[in-house]
Design a protein around this motif. Structure first.
Motif, PDB file in Angstrom:
ATOM      1  N   SER A  67       4.764  -6.631  -1.163  1.00 48.61           N
ATOM      2  CA  SER A  67       4.938  -7.935  -0.518  1.00 48.61           C
ATOM      3  C   SER A  67       5.003  -7.801   0.998  1.00 48.61           C
ATOM      4  O   SER A  67       4.518  -8.677   1.726  1.00 48.61           O
ATOM      5  CB  SER A  67       6.207  -8.617  -1.037  1.00 48.61           C
ATOM      6  OG  SER A  67       7.364  -7.865  -0.705  1.00 48.61           O
ATOM      7  N   GLN A  68       5.596  -6.725   1.486  1.00 48.94           N
ATOM      8  CA  GLN A  68       5.686  -6.521   2.930  1.00 48.94           C
ATOM      9  C   GLN A  68       4.302  -6.302   3.527  1.00 48.94           C
ATOM     10  O   GLN A  68       3.982  -6.833   4.591  1.00 48.94           O
ATOM     11  CB  GLN A  68       6.605  -5.335   3.218  1.00 48.94           C
ATOM     12  CG  GLN A  68       8.044  -5.552   2.778  1.00 48.94           C
ATOM     13  CD  GLN A  68       8.896  -4.308   2.895  1.00 48.94           C
ATOM     14  OE1 GLN A  68       8.400  -3.216   3.181  1.00 48.94           O
ATOM     15  NE2 GLN A  68      10.194  -4.451   2.654  1.00 48.94           N
ATOM     16  N   VAL A  69       3.488  -5.527   2.835  1.00 46.74           N
ATOM     17  CA  VAL A  69       2.127  -5.271   3.312  1.00 46.74           C
ATOM     18  C   VAL A  69       1.292  -6.540   3.244  1.00 46.74           C
ATOM     19  O   VAL A  69       0.583  -6.891   4.193  1.00 46.74           O
ATOM     20  CB  VAL A  69       1.472  -4.155   2.471  1.00 46.74           C
ATOM     21  CG1 VAL A  69       0.001  -3.979   2.856  1.00 46.74           C
ATOM     22  CG2 VAL A  69       2.231  -2.842   2.636  1.00 46.74           C
ATOM     23  N   LEU A  70       1.369  -7.246   2.127  1.00 46.80           N
ATOM     24  CA  LEU A  70       0.563  -8.441   1.958  1.00 46.80           C
ATOM     25  C   LEU A  70       0.989  -9.557   2.905  1.00 46.80           C
ATOM     26  O   LEU A  70       0.164 -10.372   3.327  1.00 46.80           O
ATOM     27  CB  LEU A  70       0.637  -8.915   0.506  1.00 46.80           C
ATOM     28  CG  LEU A  70       0.034  -7.925  -0.511  1.00 46.80           C
ATOM     29  CD1 LEU A  70       0.223  -8.437  -1.929  1.00 46.80           C
ATOM     30  CD2 LEU A  70      -1.437  -7.673  -0.210  1.00 46.80           C
ATOM     31  N   SER A  71       2.267  -9.595   3.269  1.00 47.57           N
ATOM     32  CA  SER A  71       2.727 -10.565   4.254  1.00 47.57           C
ATOM     33  C   SER A  71       2.087 -10.276   5.610  1.00 47.57           C
ATOM     34  O   SER A  71       1.646 -11.197   6.317  1.00 47.57           O
ATOM     35  CB  SER A  71       4.248 -10.520   4.372  1.00 47.57           C
ATOM     36  OG  SER A  71       4.713 -11.384   5.400  1.00 47.57           O
ATOM     37  N   VAL A  72       2.026  -9.007   5.975  1.00 50.26           N
ATOM     38  CA  VAL A  72       1.365  -8.609   7.226  1.00 50.26           C
ATOM     39  C   VAL A  72      -0.096  -9.014   7.202  1.00 50.26           C
ATOM     40  O   VAL A  72      -0.641  -9.542   8.185  1.00 50.26           O
ATOM     41  CB  VAL A  72       1.504  -7.086   7.437  1.00 50.26           C
ATOM     42  CG1 VAL A  72       0.577  -6.609   8.550  1.00 50.26           C
ATOM     43  CG2 VAL A  72       2.945  -6.723   7.763  1.00 50.26           C
ATOM     44  N   VAL A  73      -0.741  -8.786   6.063  1.00 52.57           N
ATOM     45  CA  VAL A  73      -2.165  -9.121   5.934  1.00 52.57           C
ATOM     46  C   VAL A  73      -2.377 -10.634   5.985  1.00 52.57           C
ATOM     47  O   VAL A  73      -3.221 -11.134   6.747  1.00 52.57           O
ATOM     48  CB  VAL A  73      -2.729  -8.548   4.616  1.00 52.57           C
ATOM     49  CG1 VAL A  73      -4.140  -9.075   4.356  1.00 52.57           C
ATOM     50  CG2 VAL A  73      -2.734  -7.024   4.660  1.00 52.57           C
ATOM     51  N   ASP A  74      -1.621 -11.364   5.181  1.00 60.23           N
ATOM     52  CA  ASP A  74      -1.835 -12.813   5.082  1.00 60.23           C
ATOM     53  C   ASP A  74      -1.505 -13.537   6.383  1.00 60.23           C
ATOM     54  O   ASP A  74      -2.128 -14.555   6.718  1.00 60.23           O
ATOM     55  CB  ASP A  74      -1.005 -13.386   3.933  1.00 60.23           C
ATOM     56  CG  ASP A  74      -1.490 -12.907   2.569  1.00 60.23           C
ATOM     57  OD1 ASP A  74      -2.642 -12.447   2.477  1.00 60.23           O
ATOM     58  OD2 ASP A  74      -0.700 -12.966   1.603  1.00 60.23           O
ATOM     59  N   GLN A  75      -0.530 -13.006   7.134  1.00 62.05           N
ATOM     60  CA  GLN A  75      -0.162 -13.625   8.406  1.00 62.05           C
ATOM     61  C   GLN A  75      -0.891 -12.997   9.592  1.00 62.05           C
ATOM     62  O   GLN A  75      -0.634 -13.337  10.735  1.00 62.05           O
ATOM     63  CB  GLN A  75       1.351 -13.516   8.607  1.00 62.05           C
ATOM     64  CG  GLN A  75       2.165 -14.258   7.562  1.00 62.05           C
ATOM     65  CD  GLN A  75       3.659 -14.164   7.812  1.00 62.05           C
ATOM     66  OE1 GLN A  75       4.134 -14.446   8.910  1.00 62.05           O
ATOM     67  NE2 GLN A  75       4.405 -13.765   6.786  1.00 62.05           N
ATOM     68  N   LYS A  76      -1.766 -12.034   9.260  1.00 58.97           N
ATOM     69  CA  LYS A  76      -2.572 -11.348  10.280  1.00 58.97           C
ATOM     70  C   LYS A  76      -1.697 -10.708  11.365  1.00 58.97           C
ATOM     71  O   LYS A  76      -2.029 -10.742  12.557  1.00 58.97           O
ATOM     72  CB  LYS A  76      -3.591 -12.300  10.903  1.00 58.97           C
ATOM     73  CG  LYS A  76      -4.544 -12.927   9.893  1.00 58.97           C
ATOM     74  CD  LYS A  76      -5.612 -13.746  10.574  1.00 58.97           C
ATOM     75  CE  LYS A  76      -6.504 -14.488   9.580  1.00 58.97           C
ATOM     76  NZ  LYS A  76      -6.890 -13.746   8.388  1.00 58.97           N
ATOM     77  N   LYS A  77      -0.592 -10.116  10.937  1.00 60.69           N
ATOM     78  CA  LYS A  77       0.305  -9.461  11.883  1.00 60.69           C
ATOM     79  C   LYS A  77      -0.028  -7.974  11.987  1.00 60.69           C
ATOM     80  O   LYS A  77       0.786  -7.099  11.722  1.00 60.69           O
ATOM     81  CB  LYS A  77       1.760  -9.657  11.448  1.00 60.69           C
ATOM     82  CG  LYS A  77       2.235 -11.097  11.560  1.00 60.69           C
ATOM     83  CD  LYS A  77       3.699 -11.226  11.187  1.00 60.69           C
ATOM     84  CE  LYS A  77       4.196 -12.647  11.372  1.00 60.69           C
ATOM     85  NZ  LYS A  77       5.630 -12.783  11.001  1.00 60.69           N
ATOM     86  N   TYR A  78      -1.242  -7.700  12.355  1.00 58.51           N
ATOM     87  CA  TYR A  78      -1.702  -6.333  12.506  1.00 58.51           C
ATOM     88  C   TYR A  78      -2.642  -6.262  13.699  1.00 58.51           C
ATOM     89  O   TYR A  78      -3.137  -7.292  14.184  1.00 58.51           O
ATOM     90  CB  TYR A  78      -2.423  -5.850  11.237  1.00 58.51           C
ATOM     91  CG  TYR A  78      -3.486  -6.799  10.725  1.00 58.51           C
ATOM     92  CD1 TYR A  78      -4.698  -6.965  11.412  1.00 58.51           C
ATOM     93  CD2 TYR A  78      -3.282  -7.551   9.571  1.00 58.51           C
ATOM     94  CE1 TYR A  78      -5.673  -7.843  10.955  1.00 58.51           C
ATOM     95  CE2 TYR A  78      -4.247  -8.432   9.111  1.00 58.51           C
ATOM     96  CZ  TYR A  78      -5.447  -8.560   9.806  1.00 58.51           C
ATOM     97  OH  TYR A  78      -6.399  -9.444   9.353  1.00 58.51           O
ATOM     98  N   GLN A  79      -2.879  -5.056  14.175  1.00 59.74           N
ATOM     99  CA  GLN A  79      -3.833  -4.846  15.256  1.00 59.74           C
ATOM    100  C   GLN A  79      -5.134  -4.338  14.655  1.00 59.74           C
ATOM    101  O   GLN A  79      -5.141  -3.363  13.894  1.00 59.74           O
ATOM    102  CB  GLN A  79      -3.287  -3.843  16.268  1.00 59.74           C
ATOM    103  CG  GLN A  79      -2.118  -4.364  17.081  1.00 59.74           C
ATOM    104  CD  GLN A  79      -1.711  -3.399  18.181  1.00 59.74           C
ATOM    105  OE1 GLN A  79      -1.703  -2.179  17.979  1.00 59.74           O
ATOM    106  NE2 GLN A  79      -1.372  -3.929  19.341  1.00 59.74           N
ATOM    107  N   VAL A  80      -6.211  -4.981  14.979  1.00 61.88           N
ATOM    108  CA  VAL A  80      -7.510  -4.624  14.433  1.00 61.88           C
ATOM    109  C   VAL A  80      -8.080  -3.426  15.187  1.00 61.88           C
ATOM    110  O   VAL A  80      -8.168  -3.439  16.417  1.00 61.88           O
ATOM    111  CB  VAL A  80      -8.487  -5.813  14.511  1.00 61.88           C
ATOM    112  CG1 VAL A  80      -9.873  -5.403  14.021  1.00 61.88           C
ATOM    113  CG2 VAL A  80      -7.960  -6.987  13.704  1.00 61.88           C
TER     114      VAL A  80
END
Length: 251
Positions: A67-80
């Motif tokens: 859930s922590q990973v998918l939250s980052v993905v779904d909210q786009k809280k990552y650096q491309v």
């Protein structure tokens, strides 16, 4: 309408082809790594001689929560790091994990990349065993986990393990089976997310993950112990935006 078991079966069948294609193209980026994995570092609760991975792990350590990973993905809280028309590769980050127990299909001895891996990629027998003995995948954990434990250098012989995270399981249940309970110690990893189609699917960017280069450029030193893939989400019914996390153990 496909039910969950149909989706798992489809995912396993497709991933066999995916992984074989991926291996042929050397897409793990391991080709120049000299990853020596000593069998004494193999963690199984069925064996008494467990040796810790030689690296410090700092607080706070996290559990393996999808859930922590998918939250980052779904909210786009990552650096491309790189993206294409249908895929995204993220910049590497460091994570500290708590000890993790997995129920796996494990090669009893070192095997090579290629067809020898196929029996361990099909997990219908593992899931049937879990259902029969009322063993559940731990809540909020990846659909599947692949562990690559190298013995004779990168893409050489390895102890290959596939399965899922579980909670408490009676070791006696698996002692006389082909399955194993594996206890991973606390672990520090370099993590890269890949969001998109698998290698055999159209518009895949799997070949652009290039974790070896990205980890090195970020200043992370590989311990040469563990490479693993965490399959957090399958999207076969959508646009093949599967969420896979590539991790290597680091100092």
């Amino acid at each position: 309408m496909l039910d969950r078991s149909d989706i798992h079966r489809m995912a396993n069948q497709l991933k066999v082809w995916s992984s074989w294609y991926y291996l042929l193209l050397n897409l793990t980026g391991c080709s120049s790594q000299q990853m020596v994995y000593h069998l004494k570092s193999f963690f199984s609760v069925n064996h008494s001689a467990a040796v810790k991975i030689h690296q410090p792990v700092k607080s706070p350590a996290i559990a393996m929560k999808s859930s922590q990973v998918l939250s980052v993905v779904d909210q786009k809280k990552y650096q491309v790091a790189e993206s294409g028309g249908n895929y995204i590769v993220t910049q590497p980050v460091v994570k500290y994990y708590q000890p993790t127990r997995l129920l796996v299909k494990s090669s009893p001895q070192p095997i090579d990349l290629g067809p020898e891996m196929f029996p361990y990629m099909e997990l219908s027998d593992l899931r049937a065993f879990m259902s029969r003995h009322q063993i559940r995948k731990a809540s909020d954990t990846p659909e599947e986990v692949y562990l690559y434990n190298w013995v004779d250098g990168a893409q050489g012989a390895m102890i290959f393990q596939t399965g899922c995270v579980v909670d408490q399981v009676n070791p006696d249940l698996v002692s006389s089976t082909a399955f194993r309970l594996v206890q991973l110690p606390a672990l520090k990893v370099c993590s890269i997310l890949y969001i998109g189609p698998f290698p055999y699917q159209k518009n895949s960017g799997w070949g652009q993950i290039d974790w070896e280069r990205r980890a090195a450029e970020a200043g992370y030193k590989y311990t040469e112990v563990l490479y693993r893939e965490l399959y957090h989400r399958y999207d076969f019914g959508g646009n093949n935006q599967h969420v896979t996390e590539i991790q290597i153990s680091i100092h």
